[in-house]
Design a protein around this motif. Structure first.
Motif, PDB file in Angstrom:
ATOM      1  N   ARG A  88      52.851  94.540 -31.920  1.00 13.16           N
ATOM      2  CA  ARG A  88      52.135  93.253 -31.987  1.00 13.16           C
ATOM      3  C   ARG A  88      53.001  92.140 -31.413  1.00 13.16           C
ATOM      4  O   ARG A  88      52.516  91.273 -30.669  1.00 13.16           O
ATOM      5  CB  ARG A  88      51.751  92.953 -33.432  1.00 13.16           C
ATOM      6  N   ALA A  89      54.296  92.169 -31.726  1.00 17.41           N
ATOM      7  CA  ALA A  89      55.197  91.129 -31.203  1.00 17.41           C
ATOM      8  C   ALA A  89      55.297  91.218 -29.680  1.00 17.41           C
ATOM      9  O   ALA A  89      55.264  90.190 -28.984  1.00 17.41           O
ATOM     10  CB  ALA A  89      56.581  91.280 -31.838  1.00 17.41           C
ATOM     11  N   HIS A  94      54.063  89.401 -24.154  1.00 16.87           N
ATOM     12  CA  HIS A  94      53.629  89.751 -22.798  1.00 16.87           C
ATOM     13  C   HIS A  94      52.104  89.671 -22.661  1.00 16.87           C
ATOM     14  O   HIS A  94      51.508  90.428 -21.901  1.00 16.87           O
ATOM     15  CB  HIS A  94      54.142  91.147 -22.438  1.00 16.87           C
ATOM     16  N   ASP A  95      51.527  88.749 -23.390  1.00 16.60           N
ATOM     17  CA  ASP A  95      50.073  88.619 -23.433  1.00 16.60           C
ATOM     18  C   ASP A  95      49.466  88.425 -22.043  1.00 16.60           C
ATOM     19  O   ASP A  95      48.471  89.082 -21.687  1.00 16.60           O
ATOM     20  CB  ASP A  95      49.712  87.429 -24.342  1.00 16.60           C
ATOM     21  N   VAL A 111      46.181  99.946 -25.598  1.00 13.82           N
ATOM     22  CA  VAL A 111      46.580 101.301 -25.202  1.00 13.82           C
ATOM     23  C   VAL A 111      47.789 101.236 -24.263  1.00 13.82           C
ATOM     24  O   VAL A 111      48.727 102.025 -24.387  1.00 13.82           O
ATOM     25  CB  VAL A 111      45.397 102.054 -24.552  1.00 13.82           C
ATOM     26  N   ILE A 112      47.789 100.269 -23.345  1.00 10.07           N
ATOM     27  CA  ILE A 112      48.952 100.113 -22.452  1.00 10.07           C
ATOM     28  C   ILE A 112      50.201  99.865 -23.297  1.00 10.07           C
ATOM     29  O   ILE A 112      51.255 100.488 -23.095  1.00 10.07           O
ATOM     30  CB  ILE A 112      48.737  98.941 -21.469  1.00 10.07           C
ATOM     31  N   ALA A 113      50.081  98.958 -24.265  1.00 13.70           N
ATOM     32  CA  ALA A 113      51.232  98.640 -25.124  1.00 13.70           C
ATOM     33  C   ALA A 113      51.652  99.869 -25.939  1.00 13.70           C
ATOM     34  O   ALA A 113      52.843 100.110 -26.149  1.00 13.70           O
ATOM     35  CB  ALA A 113      50.889  97.476 -26.051  1.00 13.70           C
ATOM     36  N   ALA A 114      50.684 100.657 -26.387  1.00 17.56           N
ATOM     37  CA  ALA A 114      51.013 101.831 -27.205  1.00 17.56           C
ATOM     38  C   ALA A 114      51.762 102.888 -26.392  1.00 17.56           C
ATOM     39  O   ALA A 114      52.688 103.529 -26.898  1.00 17.56           O
ATOM     40  CB  ALA A 114      49.730 102.424 -27.809  1.00 17.56           C
ATOM     41  N   ASP A 121      59.958 103.015 -27.035  1.00 14.06           N
ATOM     42  CA  ASP A 121      60.110 101.990 -28.066  1.00 14.06           C
ATOM     43  C   ASP A 121      60.161 100.599 -27.423  1.00 14.06           C
ATOM     44  O   ASP A 121      61.049  99.801 -27.711  1.00 14.06           O
ATOM     45  CB  ASP A 121      61.362 102.267 -28.923  1.00 14.06           C
ATOM     46  N   TYR A 122      59.193 100.349 -26.552  1.00 10.90           N
ATOM     47  CA  TYR A 122      59.042  99.058 -25.851  1.00 10.90           C
ATOM     48  C   TYR A 122      60.273  98.719 -25.005  1.00 10.90           C
ATOM     49  O   TYR A 122      60.772  97.594 -25.010  1.00 10.90           O
ATOM     50  CB  TYR A 122      58.746  97.924 -26.845  1.00 10.90           C
ATOM     51  N   GLY A 123      60.760  99.745 -24.309  1.00 11.61           N
ATOM     52  CA  GLY A 123      61.851  99.513 -23.367  1.00 11.61           C
ATOM     53  C   GLY A 123      63.240  99.663 -23.956  1.00 11.61           C
ATOM     54  O   GLY A 123      64.227  99.499 -23.245  1.00 11.61           O
ATOM     55  N   ARG A 124      63.338  99.986 -25.244  1.00 12.30           N
ATOM     56  CA  ARG A 124      64.674 100.077 -25.866  1.00 12.30           C
ATOM     57  C   ARG A 124      65.368 101.400 -25.585  1.00 12.30           C
ATOM     58  O   ARG A 124      66.585 101.474 -25.579  1.00 12.30           O
ATOM     59  CB  ARG A 124      64.561  99.913 -27.386  1.00 12.30           C
ATOM     60  N   GLU A 125      64.586 102.476 -25.417  1.00 16.76           N
ATOM     61  CA  GLU A 125      65.208 103.795 -25.246  1.00 16.76           C
ATOM     62  C   GLU A 125      64.677 104.459 -23.984  1.00 16.76           C
ATOM     63  O   GLU A 125      63.726 105.221 -24.015  1.00 16.76           O
ATOM     64  CB  GLU A 125      64.908 104.677 -26.461  1.00 16.76           C
TER      65      GLU A 125
END
Ligand SMILES: [Ca+2]
Length: 392
Positions: A88-89, A94-95, A111-114, A121-125
């Protein structure tokens, strides 16, 4: 369990001098083919001159899963509160980009975000293996599909050669997937888009390029704008009827077969879906639509597509699954897995540092702790052993 750990230890032995001895010649051949394929000799040299066989990559390519992960462990880990909250954050942050990708490709932005959340993990790993060396190892010493790995290697080098990426950005999984949403190099070559308009397709450092490219991928995989991907349902106890992603029928037919929506709303209409019962008729059921297949195409596992689909729903504000998994020992979130490791360390188990990753060493310790607690030794990071050690 212990036998399997030993088997894994044996597989860790080096490939052996005889096999590795063939590597320099094979590498020279790979470099030749790259240059013949039109990649500049300077890029080829910088990428491959210092390549050595990567034992870790070979080991991972040969690893056999020790046991089948129960679906509730898999989803507990991939769709935990942390990943939902982070999703959600990240969607808020990146809305603009997500809405633009949704408009351009018709793919639902949750779905793209998921996909982003599950893949890295949203670019962390994003992975720590240097792709040219990992792919050269697999192309020269892998047990299977050496041509496939060679082609992926050439595709990776071509991305550098044409200016999409710097060579030192090519870090990813042992099997060559890389960037914010883990594209294989050949997929990147075919489907990546320059969504921020700076002239380069950068799926490593540009979130816009990565999310736009992911939307493009899903669209090319058959995504249909405005349609659903999955709904949670229930079947009658003891249901033995039709199941399977590909056995689609109109929702009205499913209603006649006794399938009901888990949220109690009416099931009807002509949209076609297949029924998945990943834990049998007593667990949650899912009617999955054509768009689920587009998600499935990303990683070709139904459990994976279920995780993406459910995470997208959760990020969008829908509740957790309504039907509990049919187990008295559910899976743990990532925070709980980390906590379980700390509890094991406190109990004196030597599992190294707690990192939340449940590998063979942690599993062996869990099995020992289970025995001591009078539980069957499963080696699973489940809720029973977590509670028995004082967690939760
Ligand atoms: Ca760009």
């Amino acid at each position: 369990m212990r036998m399997l750990v030993m088997a894994a230890a044996l597989a860790m032995l080096p490939a052996g001098p005889a096999i590795a001895a063939g590597f320099p010649g094979c590498l020279a051949g790979l470099k030749d083919s790259a240059v013949r394929a039109g990649i500049s000799p300077a890029v080829v040299a910088r990428a491959l001159d210092t390549a050595q066989p990567d034992e870790k990559v070979l080991r991972l390519s040969r690893a056999q899963p020790e046991f089948k992960t129960p679906i509730w462990d898999y989803l507990g880990y991939l769709v935990d509160e942390q990943r939902v909250g982070d999703g959600r954050a990240m969607m808020a942050r990146h809305d603009g980009v997500l809405r633009a990708a949704e408009r351009r490709y018709g793919v639902n932005r949750h779905v793209i975000a998921a996909v982003w959340g599950v893949e890295t993990d949203y670019g962390r790993e994003t992975g720590t293996n240097f792709l040219p060396h990992a792919l050269a190892t697999l192309a020269c010493l892998g047990d299977r599909r050496r041509d496939f790995w060679r082609d992926e290697l050439l595709a990776a080098l071509r991305l550098v050669d044409r200016g999409d990426l710097a060579l030192d950005k090519l870090y990813g999984s042992w099997a060559g997937a890389f960037g914010q949403t883990q594209f294989m190099p050949s997929t990147y070559q075919r489907l990546a888009v320059d969504f921020d308009g700076d002239g380069r397709r950068d799926l490593v450092d540009s979130v816009a390029d990565a999310l736009g490219s992911t939307a493009n991928y899903l669209k090319r995989a058959g995504w249909r704008a405005g349609e659903s991907w999955m709904i949670e349902v229930k079947v009658r106890p003891g249901y033995t009827g039709v199941t399977g992603r590909k056995n689609r029928a109109p929702l009205s037919t499913w209603a006649r077969r006794g399938v009901v929506r888990a949220d109690g709303a009416a099931l009807g209409g002509g949209a076609r879906a297949g029924l998945l019962l990943p834990a049998g008729p007593r667990g949650p059921g899912f009617l999955v639509f054509r768009n689920f297949d587009a998600i499935f195409a990303y990683n070709r596992a139904e459990s994976y597509a279920l995780a993406i689909s459910h995470l997208a729903d959760r990020i969008a504000g829908y509740p957790s699954l309504r039907t509990p998994w049919p187990t008295d020992d559910p899976g743990l979130s990532r925070a709980e897995r980390l906590d379980l490791q700390k509890l094991l360390i406190r109990e004196g188990y030597d599992i190294g540092e707690a990192d939340g990753k449940i590998g063979p060493i942690t599993r062996a310790a869990i099995a020992e702790a289970e025995k001591r607690a009078g539980l069957p030794p499963t080696g699973r990071a489940g809720r029973k052993i977590y509670r028995a050690l004082g967690g939760g």
